[in-house]
Design an enzyme around this catalytic site. Structure first.
Site, short mmCIF file in Angstrom:
data_model
loop_
_atom_site.label_atom_id
_atom_site.label_comp_id
_atom_site.label_asym_id
_atom_site.label_seq_id
_atom_site.Cartn_x
_atom_site.Cartn_y
_atom_site.Cartn_z
CD GLU A 165 36.37 41.12 45.44
OE1 GLU A 165 35.66 40.10 45.52
OE2 GLU A 165 36.88 41.51 44.35
CD GLU A 364 40.89 40.47 43.89
OE1 GLU A 364 39.90 39.83 43.26
OE2 GLU A 364 41.01 40.44 45.06
O1 IFM Z 1 39.01 34.83 43.50
C1 IFM Z 1 38.28 36.00 43.67
C2 IFM Z 1 38.90 36.84 44.90
O2 IFM Z 1 38.90 35.92 45.97
C3 IFM Z 1 38.02 37.99 44.98
N1 IFM Z 1 37.71 38.84 43.71
C4 IFM Z 1 37.50 38.17 42.68
C5 IFM Z 1 38.23 36.82 42.17
C6 IFM Z 1 37.76 36.06 41.11
O3 IFM Z 1 36.51 35.62 41.07
#
Ligand code: IFM
Length: 460
Positions: A165, A364
């Site tokens: 990200e 994710e």
């Molecule tokens: O916790 C975060 C993660 O570190 C990166 N993506 C989003 C998740 C939830 O906010």
């Protein structure tokens, strides 16, 4: 109806170093920007820090056994840069590397594939003091670090990710300042975005040079799923502007070799992009083996009014003009994020359409809820099961529509340090009692274990 996922589909869970490891000052680890930020009063909820987190550094073996018990086929974790290369330059720390070697060996012993992310936001503080991501040198330091980790773990890890990200690193870290290092400077945010792109390209080159030819190299993006509130031209234009700054600023240079022209035009009031040098585009566009996709919730926008101008100047969309952001109706998670699995289907099918031939992995997806143990100590989280079911069904639909999705990683294995929200938001499928560090699989963990073991999504 029960739905089968393709054979070989990777079922996993994800975490990140600073969110779970703790042991912030052990074995030579130096501070990262998140140590500095979280120790600065007023930056995180309740002043929470990752000093102890879920103590995974000391509970590694127990946590791997937990994953094995849940039938996970893969585990996505990140390496803490200041743990393996204190200060962000020079020699590796052997104790730091030993920790990750032991983790990977434990995973392999339990038949769990390690999926390694090099950078999940914990820049060594020394590199921030030297200018951080807005400075070009940081991208070169990242390539050195990538080389060092590849040399140490390349014999046992096949699946590598450069960055997690980068949008958050650039725009939350340097634009709004709600993430470390907490700077508020639109030019710095755009420079950071470019140098993260460059770091990805240089890092991917360093990985390829050091890794066996069977290794796979990827990057994980949290591309924005942006929807216009109406089809009015000005709302569609607001969507275009946010899409440029949320998605195409990374996908276009990484996967096509150039920044989008509309992005350059939209940001002309901030920069002429002269920090992007000749030749950078060729480095950034590095052939990848897959694209990691993180998805939680969509963004709904419309053209703003003058009233929105003052609100937008600290939103993470520099120079995107006046844009109004809207909360869609319907269910929300504890983050106040709307639950909308159609966004995941949209994102996967868009990537499949725009980048044909590039395998996709959901690196994710998950939700925070206010989970609490009941009188017997069990943690029931039916809302999370509903969320996961709906999003896995969206993956299933994307597969049916031709998207080449190879895996799904639930965020997160454990409740953990949720950045500026501290420990107040629980994303784990495993409940963590932070006072005792006891781990209790929630009902969603048992549900997900069944899905992972069978490769089947049961009817809901
Ligand atoms: O916790 C975060 C993660 O570190 C990166 N993506 C989003 C998740 C939830 O906010």
């Amino acid at each position: 109806m029960t739905v089968n996922f393709p054979p070989g589909f990777l079922w996993g869970a994800a975490t990140a170093a600073y969110q779970i490891e703790g042991a912030a000052r052990e074995d030579g680890r130096t501070p990262s920007i998140w140590d500095t930020f979280s120790h600065t009063p007023g930056r995180t909820l309740g002043g929470d820090t990752g000093d102890i987190a879920t103590d995974h550094y000391h509970r590694r073996a127990e946590d791997v056994r937990l994953m094995a018990g849940l039938g996970l086929g893969a585990y996505r974790f990140s390496v803490s840069w200041p743990r393996v290369q204190p200060g962000g330059r020079g020699h590796a720390s052997q104790p730091g590397l030993d920790f990750y070697r032991a983790l990977v060996d434990d995973l392999l012993d339990h038949g769990i594939r390690p999926v390694l992310t090099l950078y999940h936001w914990d820049l060594p503080q020394e590199l921030e003091t030297a200018g951080g991501w807005p400075e070009r040198g940081t991208a070169h330091r990242f390539a050195d670090y990538a080389h060092l980790v590849a040399e140490a773990l390349g014999d046992r890890v096949e699946l590598w990710t450069t960055l997690n990200e980068p949008w958050c690193s650039a725009f939350l870290g340097y634009g709004t300042g709600v993430h470390a290092p907490g700077r508020r400077d639109d030019l710095a945010a755009l420079r950071a975005a470019h140098h993260l792109n460059l770091a990805h390209g240089l890092g991917a080159q360093a990985l390829r040079a050091a890794l066996p030819s069977t290794a796979q190299v990827s990057v994980t993006l949290n591309s924005a799923v942006v929807r216009a509130r109406t089809d009015a031209p000005e709302d569609l234009d607001a969507r275009r502007r946010v899409d440029a700054l949320g998605t195409r600023i990374f996908t276009e240079p990484m996967l096509r070799g150039a920044y989008p022209e509309d992005l350059i035009a939209d940001t002309a009031g901030i920069t002429d992009w002269s920090f992007a040098h000749d030749g950078d585009a060729d480095v950034i566009r590095h052939p990848l083996d897959s694209l990691g996709i993180n998805y939680y919730t969509p963004t709904v926008v419309s053209a703003g009014t003058d009233n929105d101008r003052s609100r937008t100047d600290r939103l993470p969309w520099p120079d995107s003009g006046i844009v109004a952001f809207h909360q869609p109706p319907g269910k929300r998670t504890a983050m106040d994020w709307s639950v909308d699995p159609t966004g995941l289907h949209e994102l996967l099918t868009r990537c499949a359409r725009e980048f044909p031939g590039l395998p996709l992995v959901v690196t994710e997806n998950g939700a925070a809820y206010d989970d609490k143990p009941d009188g017997s100590g069990a943690v029931h989280d039916p809302e999370r099961i509903a969320y996961l079911h709906a999003h896995l069904d969206a993956v299933r639909r994307a597969l049916a529509d031709g998207a080449d999705v190879r895996g799904y990683f639930l965020w997160s294995l454990l409740d953990n340090f949720e950045w500026a929200y501290g420990y107040s938001k629980r994303f784990g499928m495993v409940y963590v009692d932070y006072a005792t560090q006891t781990r209790t699989p929630k009902s969603s963990a048992h549900w997900y274990a069944q899905v992972a073991r069978t490769g089947q999504l049961p009817p809901y």
